[in-house]
Design an enzyme around this catalytic site. Structure first.
Site, PDB file in Angstrom:
ATOM      1  N   GLU A 441       0.801  -1.309   0.012  1.00 17.15           N
ATOM      2  CA  GLU A 441       0.024   0.025  -0.089  1.00 17.15           C
ATOM      3  C   GLU A 441       0.889   1.100   0.149  1.00 17.15           C
ATOM      4  O   GLU A 441       0.599   2.274   0.512  1.00 17.15           O
ATOM      5  CB  GLU A 441      -0.907  -0.083   1.214  1.00 17.15           C
ATOM      6  CG  GLU A 441      -2.096  -0.817   1.036  1.00 17.15           C
ATOM      7  CD  GLU A 441      -2.967  -0.644  -0.124  1.00 17.15           C
ATOM      8  OE1 GLU A 441      -2.860   0.180  -0.762  1.00 17.15           O
ATOM      9  OE2 GLU A 441      -3.500  -1.778  -0.638  1.00 17.15           O
TER      10      GLU A 441
HETATM   11  C1  LIG Z   1       2.973  -9.644  -0.182  1.00 15.23           C
HETATM   12  C2  LIG Z   1       2.566  -8.639  -1.010  1.00 15.23           C
HETATM   13  C3  LIG Z   1       1.446  -8.245  -1.305  1.00 15.23           C
HETATM   14  C4  LIG Z   1       1.111  -7.163  -2.164  1.00 15.23           C
HETATM   15  N1  LIG Z   1      -0.273  -7.045  -2.530  1.00 15.23           N
HETATM   16  C5  LIG Z   1      -0.247  -5.944  -3.604  1.00 15.23           C
HETATM   17  C6  LIG Z   1      -1.773  -5.955  -4.346  1.00 15.23           C
HETATM   18  O1  LIG Z   1      -2.526  -6.625  -3.764  1.00 15.23           O
HETATM   19  N2  LIG Z   1      -1.886  -5.221  -5.380  1.00 15.23           N
HETATM   20  C7  LIG Z   1      -0.961  -4.438  -5.927  1.00 15.23           C
HETATM   21  O2  LIG Z   1      -0.970  -3.957  -6.544  1.00 15.23           O
HETATM   22  N3  LIG Z   1       0.421  -4.350  -5.272  1.00 15.23           N
HETATM   23  C8  LIG Z   1       0.570  -5.392  -4.219  1.00 15.23           C
HETATM   24  N4  LIG Z   1       1.783  -5.352  -3.797  1.00 15.23           N
HETATM   25  C9  LIG Z   1       2.912  -4.567  -4.199  1.00 15.23           C
HETATM   26  C10 LIG Z   1       3.398  -3.253  -3.248  1.00 15.23           C
HETATM   27  O3  LIG Z   1       2.293  -2.629  -3.113  1.00 15.23           O
HETATM   28  C11 LIG Z   1       4.598  -2.654  -3.660  1.00 15.23           C
HETATM   29  O4  LIG Z   1       5.679  -4.126  -3.439  1.00 15.23           O
HETATM   30  C12 LIG Z   1       4.978  -1.569  -3.014  1.00 15.23           C
HETATM   31  O5  LIG Z   1       4.214  -0.409  -3.155  1.00 15.23           O
HETATM   32  C13 LIG Z   1       6.532  -1.118  -3.517  1.00 15.23           C
HETATM   33  O6  LIG Z   1       6.848  -1.220  -4.731  1.00 15.23           O
HETATM   34  P1  LIG Z   1       8.015  -2.091  -5.178  1.00 15.23           P
HETATM   35  O7  LIG Z   1       8.019  -3.320  -4.338  1.00 15.23           O
HETATM   36  O8  LIG Z   1       8.219  -2.109  -6.718  1.00 15.23           O
HETATM   37  O9  LIG Z   1       9.444  -1.227  -4.796  1.00 15.23           O
HETATM   38  P2  LIG Z   1      10.019   0.065  -5.334  1.00 15.23           P
HETATM   39  O10 LIG Z   1       9.004   0.808  -5.829  1.00 15.23           O
HETATM   40  O11 LIG Z   1      11.161  -0.364  -6.180  1.00 15.23           O
HETATM   41  O12 LIG Z   1      10.779   0.733  -4.178  1.00 15.23           O
HETATM   42  C14 LIG Z   1      12.083   0.247  -3.616  1.00 15.23           C
HETATM   43  C15 LIG Z   1      12.437   1.288  -2.313  1.00 15.23           C
HETATM   44  O13 LIG Z   1      12.608   2.461  -2.833  1.00 15.23           O
HETATM   45  C16 LIG Z   1      11.617   3.537  -2.186  1.00 15.23           C
HETATM   46  N5  LIG Z   1      11.158   4.514  -3.189  1.00 15.23           N
HETATM   47  C17 LIG Z   1      10.893   4.194  -4.543  1.00 15.23           C
HETATM   48  N6  LIG Z   1      10.611   5.301  -4.899  1.00 15.23           N
HETATM   49  C18 LIG Z   1      11.042   6.551  -4.208  1.00 15.23           C
HETATM   50  C19 LIG Z   1      11.012   8.014  -4.373  1.00 15.23           C
HETATM   51  N7  LIG Z   1      10.409   8.540  -5.213  1.00 15.23           N
HETATM   52  N8  LIG Z   1      11.397   8.675  -3.185  1.00 15.23           N
HETATM   53  C20 LIG Z   1      11.654   7.914  -2.123  1.00 15.23           C
HETATM   54  N9  LIG Z   1      11.914   6.650  -1.879  1.00 15.23           N
HETATM   55  C21 LIG Z   1      11.579   5.859  -3.092  1.00 15.23           C
HETATM   56  C22 LIG Z   1      10.554   2.992  -1.798  1.00 15.23           C
HETATM   57  O14 LIG Z   1      10.025   3.365  -0.579  1.00 15.23           O
HETATM   58  C23 LIG Z   1      11.163   1.352  -1.453  1.00 15.23           C
HETATM   59  O15 LIG Z   1      11.745   1.559  -0.251  1.00 15.23           O
HETATM   60  C24 LIG Z   1       2.193  -6.581  -2.740  1.00 15.23           C
HETATM   61  C25 LIG Z   1       3.672  -6.774  -2.444  1.00 15.23           C
HETATM   62  C26 LIG Z   1       3.758  -7.802  -1.494  1.00 15.23           C
HETATM   63  C27 LIG Z   1       5.317  -8.098  -0.941  1.00 15.23           C
END
Ligand SMILES: Cc1cc2nc3c(=O)[nH]c(=O)nc-3n(C[C@H](O)[C@H](O)[C@H](O)COP(=O)(O)OP(=O)(O)OC[C@H]3O[C@@H](n4cnc5c(N)ncnc54)[C@H](O)[C@@H]3O)c2cc1C
Length: 597
Positions: A441
């Site tokens: 989220e």
């Molecule tokens: C068990 C699980 C269930 C999930 N359920 C859903 C679901 O139902 N539907 C769905 O759509 N998604 C879902 N997700 C996805 C989840 O919402 C994302 O993993 C999350 O939003 C982070 O995206 P990412 O993993 O691509 O990380 P990234 O976006 O690659 O981020 C990596 C790190 O960089 C930081 N970061 C990124 N951009 C910036 C910025 N501009 N400024 C500062 N810091 C930044 C982030 O805070 C994070 O710490 C789920 C994930 C998991 C693991």
């Protein structure tokens, strides 16, 4: 085996005494949940959590979900029956509109019961949780035809919902999204692409799954401006709205993960799947945010829920585990050692957890009440103020309650020593389950940026100024009251730190945006501490008034005074450290070149 007892008495104290639940019976739905009915609903929700959901929590963790060759997914044993129980009890639609089969009760009541159910079995409760978010999005942005087609079945629980944002190359930055939508010419679209990490994407609990999918319509602008939201059911519907065969949606794999094993986290493949637009063309992010804002409060609640369950088990263990003798002399002379609850360090951990849980619950319920006011009040000014509160507090509740929830799960594990690290007592599961709440989220760093970059400056800082005024007035009103002085003094110091940090941001972030980025995480926690401290201030004042009236439950009320004092003396001073970090700016944070890491 871990145990769980829903804290009904504490919830009722917050709702009735601290928040004055009875004063809101002019709002639609509140009169139907009179204080007596409220008590009965909480008691019933507690029974469901303790007797039906909690016994499946361990088995759900060890068994997990299974994907079969045909792409279907089975949930752990017992989940299906428990889910049916939940739906038959009308819990899915507790606060949903009556016209679509819901009960129209306050969201506040839904939130109170939601905590119990998530404490008992977070992985299982995610299936209805996502459905409720999807219901909210369809209610707000759907056409009448869409509402009539989907909402009754979803509110009944026969169909569940999901949210599909994430793609392999696109998480936080949704502007990178590639999933495509091609118009069919009849108002429907063909959706193609791959989504990953989709919670409850495929399972055996419901007869249909309503996927809300972000995609880009052919020719739409690049970036976030060209994203639309679609309703894509797993099974296509015929003209009467009945399931009529497969759509082009399938679960390609289940993710192996650290916790919430009972919830199916799916790779979802969309291959020319038929869908309809929800909301306006290119207005997808706005529509999805309806779902995400509700979901963010729900995730904050999950953080609290796990912290409460973990705390209860740690407190029970600390009373039973015999190790060492009390520093002040033997406390259990009949035993070879005293229970570890005699040791100040164990007390420190138990008090820290409990002082957080009780204030966290009050903050969550206060905010849920604002959500009811924002959606149900007829008074425009009252609605606007409640909306401001919701906007400001949503990232704080998501970020702070989940960070503290995880820390507290670890702290509860620490109370168990090595017995917390092995799986037998279930403490490891609490830690593993709580961890995801800080990430999904929108990762907590993103919540902090949302707070500082968007919510603070919104409408000239109106929401945060109102919050300052509310807390400031509380301190001022009770400043001369000798019994309240220890609490208001600490709270006022916290508020001063928060105001100084806000001023610092106003003076230093405009020219140097890295200052805002580097300060945001501390700022979110600083605001969270003041909000939690304010909750303790109100709780203590209420308890003191009840004691002065000669309230019967003296020990229950006196405990609140001690817990509030602990929070003010031991937790509130952290505001000073947050302010110092914020005011140090971004310089050292950003000084090293990327190659130096
Ligand atoms: C068990 C699980 C269930 C999930 N359920 C859903 C679901 O139902 N539907 C769905 O759509 N998604 C879902 N997700 C996805 C989840 O919402 C994302 O993993 C999350 O939003 C982070 O995206 P990412 O993993 O691509 O990380 P990234 O976006 O690659 O981020 C990596 C790190 O960089 C930081 N970061 C990124 N951009 C910036 C910025 N501009 N400024 C500062 N810091 C930044 C982030 O805070 C994070 O710490 C789920 C994930 C998991 C693991």
């Amino acid at each position: 085996m871990p145990t769980y007892r829903a804290p009904v008495r504490d919830t009722l104290f917050v709702l009735r005494d601290v928040l004055g639940y009875g004063r809101y019976d002019n709002l639609p739905g509140f009169a139907d949940a009179s204080p007596d009915v409220l008590e009965a609903i909480l008691a019933e929700g507690a029974r469901l959590a303790e007797n039906v959901m909690q016994p499946l929590n361990r088995a759900g963790d060890t068994e997990g979900c299974t994907r079969h060759e045909d792409g279907s997914v089975s949930t752990p044993k017992g989940f299906g029956e428990a889910y049916r129980h939940y739906c038959e009890g009308g819990w899915m639609g507790l606060s949903a509109p009556v016209e679509y089969g819901g009960q129209g009760l306050p969201y506040l009541v839904h939130s109170a019961v939601g905590e119990y159910l998530s404490s008992a079995n977070m992985a299982l409760m995610m299936y209805p949780g996502l459905t409720q978010g999807a219901i909210a999005a369809i209610l707000t942005h759907g056409t009448d035809a869409q509402k009539n087609r989907f909402l009754p079945k979803m509110i009944e629980g026969a169909w569940t919902g999901t949210m599909n944002l994430t793609e392999p190359h696109c998480g936080t930055d949704l502007g990178l999204l590639r999933t495509r939508a091609v118009p069919n010419g009849d108002g429907s679209y063909k959706i193609s692409g791959q989504k990953i990490f989709i919670s409850a994407g495929e399972h055996d609990l419901s007869e249909n799954i309503v996927h809300l999918v972000l995609a880009r319509i052919e020719g739409a602008p690049e970036g976030t401006k060209g994203i639309s939201l679609f309703i894509v059911p797993k099974l296509k519907l015929d003209e009467d709205g009945n399931p009529a065969g497969p759509n082009g949606v399938s679960c390609g794999a289940l993710e192996e993960k650290m916790g919430i094993h009972g919830n199916a986290t799916c790779v979802m493949n969309y291959d020319a799947a038929e869908g309809t637009l929800l909301g306006t063309e290119n207005g997808g992010l706005k529509a999805m945010f309806t779902m995400m804002n509700e979901a963010r409060l729900g995730v904050g609640m999950q953080g609290l829920a796990i912290a409460e369950a973990a705390y209860q088990n740690a407190a029970d263990y600390a009373r039973e585990r015999l190790q060492g003798r009390a520093l002040t002399g033997v406390k259990a002379p009949g035993e070879k050692a005293d229970p570890i609850i005699v040791h100040p360090d164990i007390r420190r951990m138990l008090m820290t957890m409990r002082a957080f849980n009780e204030a966290g619950r009050a903050l969550l319920l206060w905010t849920a009440l604002q959500s009811d006011i924002a959606h149900r009040s007829e008074d425009e000014a009252e609605r606007a103020q409640a909306e401001d509160h919701l906007a400001l507090m949503t990232p704080v509740i998501k970020g702070v309650l989940t960070d503290k929830g995880f820390e507290n799960a670890v702290m509860a594990q620490q109370v168990f020593g090595g017995h917390g690290y092995i799986e037998e007592h279930g403490m490891s599961q609490f830690v593993r389950d709580a961890r995801i709440t800080q990430i999904y989220e929108g990762a907590n760093g993103i919540q902090a940026l949302d707070l500082v970059g968007r919510k603070l400056p919104q409408d000239g800082g109106r929401a945060v100024q109102t919050f300052f005024a509310t807390v400031g007035e509380f301190c001022e009103t009770h400043r001369a009251d000798e019994k309240m002085a220890p609490y208001t003094k600490a709270l006022k110091k916290g508020l001063n730190d928060l105001q100084s940090a806000t001023l610092w941001l106003m003076q230093n972030a405009m020219q140097k945006p890295d200052n805002a980025g580097a300060a945001s995480y501390d700022y979110m926690h600083l605001l969270g501490l003041v909000a939690l401290g304010y909750m303790w201030g109100r709780t203590v004042k209420t308890a003191q008034d009840r004691l002065a009236e000669g309230g019967e439950d003296t020990s229950f009320l006196e405990e609140k005074l001690v817990l509030g004092r602990f929070f003010m003396e031991r937790v509130m001073p952290e505001t000073g450290a947050h302010l110092a970090r914020i005011a140090s700016g971004a310089e050292t944070v950003m000084a090293l070149p990327a190659e130096a890491f």
